[in-house]
Write an enzyme that holds these catalytic residues in place. Structure first.
Site, short mmCIF file in Angstrom:
data_model
loop_
_atom_site.label_atom_id
_atom_site.label_comp_id
_atom_site.label_asym_id
_atom_site.label_seq_id
_atom_site.Cartn_x
_atom_site.Cartn_y
_atom_site.Cartn_z
N HIS A 57 -7.89 2.60 -15.94
CA HIS A 57 -9.35 2.75 -15.90
C HIS A 57 -9.73 4.16 -15.45
O HIS A 57 -10.59 4.80 -16.06
CB HIS A 57 -10.01 1.74 -14.97
CG HIS A 57 -11.46 2.04 -14.78
ND1 HIS A 57 -12.40 1.70 -15.71
CD2 HIS A 57 -12.11 2.72 -13.80
CE1 HIS A 57 -13.58 2.14 -15.30
NE2 HIS A 57 -13.42 2.76 -14.14
N GLU A 58 -9.09 4.65 -14.41
CA GLU A 58 -9.43 5.97 -13.87
C GLU A 58 -9.18 7.09 -14.88
O GLU A 58 -9.86 8.11 -14.85
CB GLU A 58 -8.65 6.25 -12.59
CG GLU A 58 -9.07 5.41 -11.41
CD GLU A 58 -10.48 5.71 -10.94
OE1 GLU A 58 -10.86 6.89 -10.83
OE2 GLU A 58 -11.23 4.74 -10.68
N THR A 59 -8.22 6.91 -15.77
CA THR A 59 -7.92 7.94 -16.78
C THR A 59 -8.48 7.55 -18.14
O THR A 59 -8.08 8.11 -19.15
CB THR A 59 -6.40 8.16 -16.90
OG1 THR A 59 -5.78 6.93 -17.29
CG2 THR A 59 -5.80 8.66 -15.60
N ARG A 183 -11.69 -2.54 -15.66
CA ARG A 183 -10.53 -2.64 -14.76
C ARG A 183 -9.87 -4.01 -14.87
O ARG A 183 -8.64 -4.12 -14.92
CB ARG A 183 -10.97 -2.40 -13.32
CG ARG A 183 -11.38 -0.98 -13.02
CD ARG A 183 -11.84 -0.85 -11.56
NE ARG A 183 -12.49 0.41 -11.29
CZ ARG A 183 -11.85 1.53 -10.94
NH1 ARG A 183 -10.54 1.55 -10.85
NH2 ARG A 183 -12.53 2.64 -10.69
#
Length: 200
Positions: A57-59, A183
């Site tokens: 999710h962060e990337t 996520r």
């Protein structure tokens, strides 16, 4: 860690991994001996699945034109979000650098140019309590019990508290959010790779 996730499974879970390699992940994990080695095999698999879901999710899932998320990869010395967990701010760069033995305050771009350093910073964040919050590792392995303060803040055992630890100020307490669904979707997909769905 390699006994929990093979190179082929890593590649299946992270189809658009680009810069993020299995070898860098394994090398970084060696610096954090409790990662994916705590608890039963199922607990260890859940930890890897949860870690890779949160970093996916962060990337932004590693889409090819943004190998490090939605931020430009310039050579600035600012402490903006970088790496698979998007560490930000000088205090995180300083603490992460100290923990992994690299001066990230003077060389923050290492978090985008050295894939082992990238994974080490993400694993440092994962394994380290983010006061007043617990570590993601302790949550996913069942080693954390919420205090009355945690409960009052809505932090209870389960996958959701991982998002609270990583990006709670932005994503938590706002009702139904696409970020949260994203996520959860990565986590469910990763668990399918481990044939562990559905999880209670």
């Amino acid at each position: 860690v390699s006994s929990v996730i093979s190179s082929s499974l890593f590649e299946k879970m992270l189809l658009h991994r680009g810069f993020y390699t299995y070898d860098a992940f394994i090398a970084a994990a060696k610096s954090f001996p409790a990662f994916a080695t705590t608890g039963s095999t199922d607990v260890r698999k859940r930890e890897v699945a949860a870690f890779l879901a949160q970093t996916s999710h962060e990337t932004t899932g590693g889409w090819p034109t943004a190998p490090d998320g939605p931020y430009e990869l310039g050579s600035t010395s600012d402490y903006f979000g970088r790496g698979p967990i998007q560490i930000s701010y000088n205090y995180n760069y300083g603490a992460a650098g100290k923990a992994i033995g690299v001066d990230l305050l003077r060389n923050p771009d290492l978090v985008t140019s050295d894939n082992t350093v990238e994974f080490k910073t993400a694993l440092w964040f994962w394994m380290t309590p983010q006061s007043p919050k617990p570590s993601s590792h302790d949550v996913i392995t069942g080693r954390w019990s919420p205090s009355s303060t945690d409960k009052a803040a809505g932090r209870v055992p389960g996958y959701g508290v991982l998002t609270n630890i990583i990006d709670g100020g932005v994503e938590c307490g706002k009702g139904q959010e696409s970020h949260v669904a994203d996520r959860i979707g990565y986590y469910k997909d990763n668990l399918d790779c481990y044939n562990q769905k559905p999880f209670a």
